[in-house]
Design a protein around this motif. Structure first.
Motif, PDB file in Angstrom:
ATOM      1  N   CYS A  28       0.816  -1.216   0.000  1.00  0.00           N
ATOM      2  CA  CYS A  28       0.000   0.000   0.000  1.00  0.00           C
ATOM      3  C   CYS A  28       0.849   1.266   0.000  1.00  0.00           C
ATOM      4  CB  CYS A  28      -0.922   0.021   1.214  1.00  0.00           C
ATOM      5  SG  CYS A  28      -1.964  -1.415   1.314  1.00  0.00           S
ATOM      6  N   SER A  29       2.140   1.140  -0.283  1.00  0.00           N
ATOM      7  CA  SER A  29       3.013   2.292  -0.168  1.00  0.00           C
ATOM      8  C   SER A  29       2.653   3.404  -1.140  1.00  0.00           C
ATOM      9  CB  SER A  29       4.468   1.861  -0.386  1.00  0.00           C
ATOM     10  OG  SER A  29       4.618   1.270  -1.670  1.00  0.00           O
ATOM     11  N   SER A  30       1.993   3.050  -2.255  1.00  0.00           N
ATOM     12  CA  SER A  30       1.628   4.077  -3.224  1.00  0.00           C
ATOM     13  C   SER A  30       0.200   4.560  -3.044  1.00  0.00           C
ATOM     14  CB  SER A  30       1.798   3.544  -4.649  1.00  0.00           C
ATOM     15  OG  SER A  30       0.929   2.459  -4.891  1.00  0.00           O
ATOM     16  N   ALA A  31      -0.501   4.041  -2.031  1.00  0.00           N
ATOM     17  CA  ALA A  31      -1.864   4.492  -1.765  1.00  0.00           C
ATOM     18  C   ALA A  31      -1.829   5.925  -1.231  1.00  0.00           C
ATOM     19  CB  ALA A  31      -2.533   3.576  -0.750  1.00  0.00           C
ATOM     20  N   PRO A  32      -2.938   6.662  -1.413  1.00  0.00           N
ATOM     21  CA  PRO A  32      -2.939   8.066  -0.992  1.00  0.00           C
ATOM     22  C   PRO A  32      -3.011   8.210   0.524  1.00  0.00           C
ATOM     23  CG  PRO A  32      -5.112   7.418  -1.783  1.00  0.00           C
ATOM     24  CD  PRO A  32      -4.191   6.267  -2.021  1.00  0.00           C
ATOM     25  N   GLY A  33      -1.864   8.433   1.171  1.00  0.00           N
ATOM     26  CA  GLY A  33      -1.860   8.605   2.617  1.00  0.00           C
ATOM     27  C   GLY A  33      -1.975   7.277   3.346  1.00  0.00           C
ATOM     28  N   ASN A  34      -2.176   7.368   4.656  1.00  0.00           N
ATOM     29  CA  ASN A  34      -2.251   6.169   5.483  1.00  0.00           C
ATOM     30  C   ASN A  34      -3.602   5.484   5.339  1.00  0.00           C
ATOM     31  OD1 ASN A  34       0.338   6.471   6.568  1.00  0.00           O
ATOM     32  ND2 ASN A  34      -0.408   7.889   8.126  1.00  0.00           N
ATOM     33  N   ILE A  35      -3.599   4.179   5.553  1.00  0.00           N
ATOM     34  CA  ILE A  35      -4.822   3.382   5.627  1.00  0.00           C
ATOM     35  C   ILE A  35      -4.890   2.810   7.034  1.00  0.00           C
ATOM     36  CG2 ILE A  35      -6.069   1.380   4.747  1.00  0.00           C
ATOM     37  CD1 ILE A  35      -4.709   1.777   2.091  1.00  0.00           C
ATOM     38  N   SER A  36      -5.985   3.044   7.716  1.00  0.00           N
ATOM     39  CA  SER A  36      -6.111   2.544   9.092  1.00  0.00           C
ATOM     40  C   SER A  36      -7.496   1.981   9.319  1.00  0.00           C
ATOM     41  CB  SER A  36      -5.814   3.648  10.112  1.00  0.00           C
ATOM     42  OG  SER A  36      -6.730   4.715   9.976  1.00  0.00           O
ATOM     43  N   PHE A  37      -7.595   1.135  10.345  1.00  0.00           N
ATOM     44  CA  PHE A  37      -8.832   0.430  10.643  1.00  0.00           C
ATOM     45  C   PHE A  37      -9.069   0.385  12.149  1.00  0.00           C
ATOM     46  CE2 PHE A  37      -9.152  -1.427   6.405  1.00  0.00           C
ATOM     47  CZ  PHE A  37      -7.828  -1.486   5.989  1.00  0.00           C
ATOM     48  N   ASP A  38     -10.337   0.213  12.533  1.00  0.00           N
ATOM     49  CA  ASP A  38     -10.723  -0.212  13.874  1.00  0.00           C
ATOM     50  C   ASP A  38     -11.253  -1.634  13.776  1.00  0.00           C
ATOM     51  OD1 ASP A  38     -10.061   2.056  15.255  1.00  0.00           O
ATOM     52  OD2 ASP A  38     -12.096   2.849  15.362  1.00  0.00           O
ATOM     53  N   THR A  39     -11.102  -2.392  14.827  1.00  0.00           N
ATOM     54  CA  THR A  39     -11.730  -3.713  14.877  1.00  0.00           C
ATOM     55  C   THR A  39     -12.722  -3.749  16.025  1.00  0.00           C
ATOM     56  OG1 THR A  39      -9.944  -4.601  16.273  1.00  0.00           O
ATOM     57  CG2 THR A  39      -9.729  -4.886  13.898  1.00  0.00           C
ATOM     58  N   PHE A  40     -13.914  -4.240  15.747  1.00  0.00           N
ATOM     59  CA  PHE A  40     -14.961  -4.389  16.755  1.00  0.00           C
ATOM     60  C   PHE A  40     -15.224  -5.878  16.953  1.00  0.00           C
ATOM     61  CE2 PHE A  40     -15.529  -0.134  15.248  1.00  0.00           C
ATOM     62  CZ  PHE A  40     -15.876   0.586  16.371  1.00  0.00           C
ATOM     63  N   LYS A  41     -15.070  -6.327  18.199  1.00  0.00           N
ATOM     64  CA  LYS A  41     -15.253  -7.747  18.481  1.00  0.00           C
ATOM     65  C   LYS A  41     -16.090  -7.936  19.737  1.00  0.00           C
ATOM     66  CE  LYS A  41     -10.868  -9.350  16.516  1.00  0.00           C
ATOM     67  NZ  LYS A  41      -9.617 -10.114  16.780  1.00  0.00           N
ATOM     68  N   THR A  42     -16.933  -8.925  19.727  1.00  0.00           N
ATOM     69  CA  THR A  42     -17.652  -9.314  20.935  1.00  0.00           C
ATOM     70  C   THR A  42     -18.158 -10.741  20.763  1.00  0.00           C
ATOM     71  OG1 THR A  42     -19.354  -8.668  22.521  1.00  0.00           O
ATOM     72  CG2 THR A  42     -19.941  -8.528  20.208  1.00  0.00           C
ATOM     73  N   SER A  43     -18.403 -11.405  21.860  1.00  0.00           N
ATOM     74  CA  SER A  43     -18.984 -12.752  21.815  1.00  0.00           C
ATOM     75  C   SER A  43     -19.681 -13.024  23.137  1.00  0.00           C
ATOM     76  CB  SER A  43     -17.921 -13.820  21.546  1.00  0.00           C
ATOM     77  OG  SER A  43     -16.968 -13.842  22.594  1.00  0.00           O
ATOM     78  N   ALA A  44     -20.693 -13.848  23.088  1.00  0.00           N
ATOM     79  CA  ALA A  44     -21.431 -14.226  24.297  1.00  0.00           C
ATOM     80  C   ALA A  44     -22.153 -15.541  24.039  1.00  0.00           C
ATOM     81  CB  ALA A  44     -22.439 -13.145  24.675  1.00  0.00           C
ATOM     82  N   VAL A  45     -22.407 -16.282  25.119  1.00  0.00           N
ATOM     83  CA  VAL A  45     -23.164 -17.538  25.027  1.00  0.00           C
ATOM     84  C   VAL A  45     -24.327 -17.467  26.006  1.00  0.00           C
ATOM     85  CG1 VAL A  45     -23.094 -20.052  25.219  1.00  0.00           C
ATOM     86  CG2 VAL A  45     -21.062 -18.815  24.436  1.00  0.00           C
TER      87      VAL A  45
END
Length: 270
Positions: A28-45
């Motif tokens: 992704c070095s040639s992509a416009p600017g930085n690429i960033s993410f959030d991760t959302f996780k949850t689990s229940a029984v």
């Protein structure tokens, strides 16, 4: 022992966990600017309170919910509203709110559909009798393109089998927008695609098994593979029996080039 019943109207899972990270992959070095993410996780029984008698089991059934969504937070300076609303719509059938709120509403609705009140259970996630799960992840990332997949899976207690579906989004990093089939193909191409896809599937029947393709995939479902192929993805039952799974019919861009729009050719590097 006192049982604490949780109704479907309650906030079942609380706040989802969020982790931020940046994409520093050299691809992704040639992509416009930085690429960033959030991760959302949850689990229940949960224990489906009172289900033993209805299901003629010796004990109540258990039911798990899991959510694991990768959320793009920055792709250069692009406005990600359309992209994230599209992810939210595929994952939770909702948009225009936070992922946390959309996931919580999805969890409440899924509990309600079981038809039982629930009790928190300490049964391991993998041992639950039934489940609902949704995940979202990046499956292809290059300097010009991001392909995102939303998977929804479920198994209803007592059903013959579970179900799993994959829907894809193709995002042009270069243009800062989603690539739909209407943006990828001319009007003539859209008319001719079903027959072309059916012909391809027929030629590869030894791989796919028999299919009955008469239209484009549900929700115009397609993705661009890491080899540059345009892949039309049909869910189980959509064009073939469940046992044949997802039917992925692939074309190299040159095979469909006469039907591609200038925007598609640019996105595909033609």
């Amino acid at each position: 022992m006192k049982h604490i019943l949780i109704s479907a109207s309650a906030l079942l899972l609380g706040a989802l966990s969020a982790t931020s990270y940046a994409a520093t992959n050299p691809c992704c070095s040639s992509a416009p600017g930085n690429i960033s993410f959030d991760t959302f996780k949850t689990s229940a029984v949960y224990q489906l309170y009172g289900s033993a008698r209805a299901l003629q089991h010796s004990t109540d059934a258990t039911y798990s919910q899991t959510v694991a969504i990768v959320v793009p937070t920055a792709i250069g300076t692009a406005d990600l509203t359309e992209l994230n609303d599209s992810i939210m719509s595929l994952a939770f059938n909702s948009k225009g709110q936070s992922f946390n709120d959309a996931a919580a509403a999805w969890c409440r609705a899924a509990i309600k559909e079981t038809g039982y009140p629930v009790i928190p259970s300490d049964v391991p996630l993998a041992d639950a009798t039934g489940f609902d799960a949704v995940s979202g992840m990046v499956t292809n990332l290059s300097p010009d393109l991001m392909v995102y997949c939303v998977n929804s899976s479920y198994y209803t207690v007592g059903a013959a089998h579970g179900m799993s579906v994959n829907y894809y989004l193709n995002y042009s990093i270069k243009e800062g927008k989603l690539l739909s089939l209407k943006k990828m193909f001319t009007a003539e191409g859209l008319r001719k695609l079903p027959a072309l896809i059916a012909g391809n599937a027929k030629e590869n029947e030894a791989v796919f098994g028999p299919t009955d393709i008469k239209s484009l995939p549900d929700r115009d479902n397609f993705y661009i593979s890491d080899r540059g192929e345009i892949v039309f993805a049909y869910q189980p039952y959509e064009v073939a029996p469940y046992a044949q799974g997802q039917i992925n019919v692939a074309f190299y861009p040159y095979e469909l080039e006469q039907y591609l729009t200038p925007e598609a050719k640019s996105a595909l590097g033609l």
